[in-house]
Structure formats: structure tokens, C-alpha cells
Design a protein around this motif. Structure first.
Motif, PDB file in Angstrom:
ATOM      1  N   UNK A  30       0.775  -1.356  -0.095  1.00  0.00           N
ATOM      2  CA  UNK A  30       0.219  -0.204   0.136  1.00  0.00           C
ATOM      3  C   UNK A  30       1.141   0.936  -0.355  1.00  0.00           C
ATOM      4  N   UNK A  31       0.506   2.670  -1.042  1.00  0.00           N
ATOM      5  CA  UNK A  31       1.329   3.063  -0.870  1.00  0.00           C
ATOM      6  C   UNK A  31       0.474   5.043  -0.864  1.00  0.00           C
ATOM      7  N   UNK A  32       0.545   5.638  -0.118  1.00  0.00           N
ATOM      8  CA  UNK A  32      -0.356   6.632   0.000  1.00  0.00           C
ATOM      9  C   UNK A  32       0.788   7.784   0.023  1.00  0.00           C
ATOM     10  N   UNK A  33      -0.239   8.531  -1.002  1.00  0.00           N
ATOM     11  CA  UNK A  33       0.597  10.059  -1.613  1.00  0.00           C
ATOM     12  C   UNK A  33      -0.172  11.485  -1.664  1.00  0.00           C
ATOM     13  N   UNK A  34       0.690  12.429  -0.965  1.00  0.00           N
ATOM     14  CA  UNK A  34      -0.049  13.348  -1.366  1.00  0.00           C
ATOM     15  C   UNK A  34       0.812  14.338  -1.821  1.00  0.00           C
ATOM     16  N   UNK A  36       0.648  18.393  -2.317  1.00  0.00           N
ATOM     17  CA  UNK A  36       0.425  19.131  -0.941  1.00  0.00           C
ATOM     18  C   UNK A  36       0.578  20.005  -1.874  1.00  0.00           C
ATOM     19  N   UNK A  37       0.768  21.168  -3.501  1.00  0.00           N
ATOM     20  CA  UNK A  37       0.224  21.969  -3.888  1.00  0.00           C
ATOM     21  C   UNK A  37      -1.020  22.314  -4.116  1.00  0.00           C
ATOM     22  N   UNK A  38      -1.693  21.122  -4.783  1.00  0.00           N
ATOM     23  CA  UNK A  38      -2.896  21.130  -5.320  1.00  0.00           C
ATOM     24  C   UNK A  38      -3.826  20.738  -3.569  1.00  0.00           C
ATOM     25  N   UNK A  39      -3.708  19.570  -2.772  1.00  0.00           N
ATOM     26  CA  UNK A  39      -3.961  19.139  -2.446  1.00  0.00           C
ATOM     27  C   UNK A  39      -4.676  17.801  -2.368  1.00  0.00           C
ATOM     28  N   UNK A  40      -4.419  16.781  -3.255  1.00  0.00           N
ATOM     29  CA  UNK A  40      -4.733  15.849  -3.624  1.00  0.00           C
ATOM     30  C   UNK A  40      -4.078  14.437  -2.795  1.00  0.00           C
ATOM     31  N   UNK A  41      -5.390  13.861  -2.521  1.00  0.00           N
ATOM     32  CA  UNK A  41      -4.477  11.942  -1.930  1.00  0.00           C
ATOM     33  C   UNK A  41      -5.131  10.949  -2.611  1.00  0.00           C
ATOM     34  N   UNK A  42      -4.076  10.362  -2.346  1.00  0.00           N
ATOM     35  CA  UNK A  42      -4.243   8.948  -3.526  1.00  0.00           C
ATOM     36  C   UNK A  42      -3.006   7.734  -1.971  1.00  0.00           C
ATOM     37  N   UNK A  43      -4.667   6.969  -2.454  1.00  0.00           N
ATOM     38  CA  UNK A  43      -4.112   5.387  -1.764  1.00  0.00           C
ATOM     39  C   UNK A  43      -4.323   4.107  -2.416  1.00  0.00           C
ATOM     40  N   UNK A  44      -3.110   4.037  -2.389  1.00  0.00           N
ATOM     41  CA  UNK A  44      -3.069   2.760  -4.063  1.00  0.00           C
ATOM     42  C   UNK A  44      -2.522   1.272  -2.755  1.00  0.00           C
ATOM     43  N   UNK A  45      -3.693   0.489  -3.209  1.00  0.00           N
ATOM     44  CA  UNK A  45      -3.451  -0.949  -2.702  1.00  0.00           C
ATOM     45  C   UNK A  45      -3.372  -1.643  -4.085  1.00  0.00           C
ATOM     46  N   UNK A  46      -2.092  -2.981  -3.555  1.00  0.00           N
ATOM     47  CA  UNK A  46      -1.768  -3.662  -4.966  1.00  0.00           C
ATOM     48  C   UNK A  46      -1.420  -4.998  -4.230  1.00  0.00           C
ATOM     49  N   UNK A  47      -2.034  -6.079  -4.932  1.00  0.00           N
ATOM     50  CA  UNK A  47      -2.550  -8.106  -4.998  1.00  0.00           C
ATOM     51  C   UNK A  47      -1.736  -8.193  -6.171  1.00  0.00           C
ATOM     52  N   UNK A  48       0.250  -8.438  -5.915  1.00  0.00           N
ATOM     53  CA  UNK A  48       0.179  -9.231  -6.544  1.00  0.00           C
ATOM     54  C   UNK A  48       0.597 -10.916  -7.317  1.00  0.00           C
ATOM     55  N   UNK A  49       0.697 -11.329  -8.527  1.00  0.00           N
ATOM     56  CA  UNK A  49       0.101 -13.016  -8.832  1.00  0.00           C
ATOM     57  C   UNK A  49       0.980 -13.662  -7.613  1.00  0.00           C
ATOM     58  N   UNK A  50       1.088 -14.877  -7.625  1.00  0.00           N
ATOM     59  CA  UNK A  50       1.949 -15.682  -6.826  1.00  0.00           C
ATOM     60  C   UNK A  50       3.236 -15.558  -7.013  1.00  0.00           C
ATOM     61  N   UNK A  51       2.862 -15.364  -8.245  1.00  0.00           N
ATOM     62  CA  UNK A  51       4.823 -15.543  -8.929  1.00  0.00           C
ATOM     63  C   UNK A  51       5.302 -14.394  -8.905  1.00  0.00           C
ATOM     64  N   UNK A 138       3.505   2.906  -8.067  1.00  0.00           N
ATOM     65  CA  UNK A 138       4.674   2.590  -8.742  1.00  0.00           C
ATOM     66  C   UNK A 138       5.355   1.976  -6.837  1.00  0.00           C
ATOM     67  N   UNK A 139       4.852   2.959  -5.555  1.00  0.00           N
ATOM     68  CA  UNK A 139       6.112   2.531  -4.475  1.00  0.00           C
ATOM     69  C   UNK A 139       4.327   1.096  -3.665  1.00  0.00           C
ATOM     70  N   UNK A 140       3.495   0.920  -3.943  1.00  0.00           N
ATOM     71  CA  UNK A 140       2.294   0.172  -3.338  1.00  0.00           C
ATOM     72  C   UNK A 140       2.951  -0.759  -4.175  1.00  0.00           C
ATOM     73  N   UNK A 141       3.600  -1.233  -5.454  1.00  0.00           N
ATOM     74  CA  UNK A 141       3.867  -2.474  -6.545  1.00  0.00           C
ATOM     75  C   UNK A 141       5.320  -2.744  -5.283  1.00  0.00           C
ATOM     76  N   UNK A 142       6.251  -1.685  -5.859  1.00  0.00           N
ATOM     77  CA  UNK A 142       7.920  -2.390  -4.893  1.00  0.00           C
ATOM     78  C   UNK A 142       7.590  -2.672  -3.082  1.00  0.00           C
ATOM     79  N   UNK A 143       6.880  -1.834  -2.108  1.00  0.00           N
ATOM     80  CA  UNK A 143       6.074  -3.194  -1.276  1.00  0.00           C
ATOM     81  C   UNK A 143       5.659  -3.792  -0.837  1.00  0.00           C
ATOM     82  N   UNK A 144       4.532  -4.083  -2.611  1.00  0.00           N
ATOM     83  CA  UNK A 144       4.240  -5.456  -2.433  1.00  0.00           C
ATOM     84  C   UNK A 144       5.008  -6.969  -2.864  1.00  0.00           C
TER      85      UNK A 144
END
Ligand code: ZN
Length: 147
Positions: A30-34, A36-51, A138-144
Motif C-alpha cells: 500500500x502507498x499513500x501519496x499527497x 501538497x501544491x494542490x491538495x490531492x491525496x491517494x492511497x493505492x493498494x496492490x495485490x501481486x500474482x503468486x509468481x 509504483x510505490x505500492x508495487x515496490x512494497x508488495x
């Protein structure tokens, strides 16, 4: 209708009817990005395949301006279920387009509706809005991957 109006319609459609919005319970990273210049926020969650080579499921929750919201919806549509090689290609193409100041021939196979964001590349203040969801993915994938 000219190209620029058509692109605005595409962005507006994703903004009004976001694809895939809503976080899934099962995820590997999971990755949470903000933006700040605009106030946009997003949380992305990624589930990778078994391989670990492809995105089994991607989900997100986001708030912010129309560009950031539309971009998240487009990103979801373009990369959900794709392998990581395709994700990297699409993500690099999108980044290159956003850094091009609008002088770019985007590859529609890689970007899908993302080509509609080319006009945004001419507005430096909005580039971060468009890139936010892709960077978070991209960050969520790296963490996954546990790297
Ligand atoms: Zn924004």
C-alpha cells in the motif's frame, strides 16, 4: 469537435465515473501519496500474482482535483491485471509525456485513455496532479514485492 475538446470529454468522464475506485481488503502493498501544491491525496493498494510478475488486483481511494481523480481512474483501467513489464512501460510512457511540455506522440497502446492527459503537460502546476496516482502505484508495487 477538435482533439482537445475530445480529450477534455474523456477526462471529465473518468472524473464523473471513476473506474475501480474503492480500496480492496486483500493487498500486498500500500502507498499513500499527497500532492501538497494542490491538495490531492491517494492511497493505492496492490495485490501481486503468486509468481510476483503481475498485478492481480489494484485498488485506490482518492480525493482532489479533477485531473488527479481522472488520472487515477485511467491508471486503474490501464494497469489492473497487467504484468509488471507492461506496467513499467506504461508508467514510463506517461512520465515522459507529462515531462514533454505537450510535444509528444503518446503511444495509445501503452496509455489507453491516458493520452487525453497530454494537454495537462503544458501546465507545470498540474503535472503532479496527473502523476500522483502512477507514482503511488509504483510505490505500492515496490512494497508488495517486499523490496
Ligand atoms: Zn490536483
Amino acid at each position: 469537435m477538435n482533439l482537445s475538446n475530445m480529450y477534455q470529454e474523456v477526462i471529465l468522464d473518468h472524473y464523473k465515473s471513476p473506474r475501480g475506485k474503492g480500496l480492496q481488503e486483500t493487498f500486498g502493498g500500500e502507498a499513500h501519496h499527497v500532492n501538497t501544491t494542490c491538495g490531492d491525496e491517494i492511497t493505492v493498494r496492490v495485490q501481486l500474482s503468486e509468481d510476483g510478475n503481475s498485478i492481480k488486483k489494484i485498488s485506490y481511494a482518492s480525493t482532489g482535483c479533477s485531473i488527479s481523480q481522472a488520472s487515477a481512474s485511467i491508471m486503474f483501467e490501464q494497469i489492473d491485471g497487467k504484468n509488471l513489464t507492461d506496467f513499467n512501460k506504461s508508467s514510463e510512457e506517461f512520465l515522459a509525456m507529462m515531462q514533454s511540455k505537450g510535444k509528444f506522440e503518446p503511444n495509445e497502446d501503452l496509455l489507453g485513455d491516458g493520452v487525453s492527459m497530454i494537454g495537462v503537460a503544458q501546465y507545470p502546476a498540474r503535472i503532479k496532479c496527473a502523476l500522483l496516482s502512477w507514482m503511488a502505484a509504483k510505490d505500492a508495487i515496490i512494497r508488495a514485492k517486499g523490496e
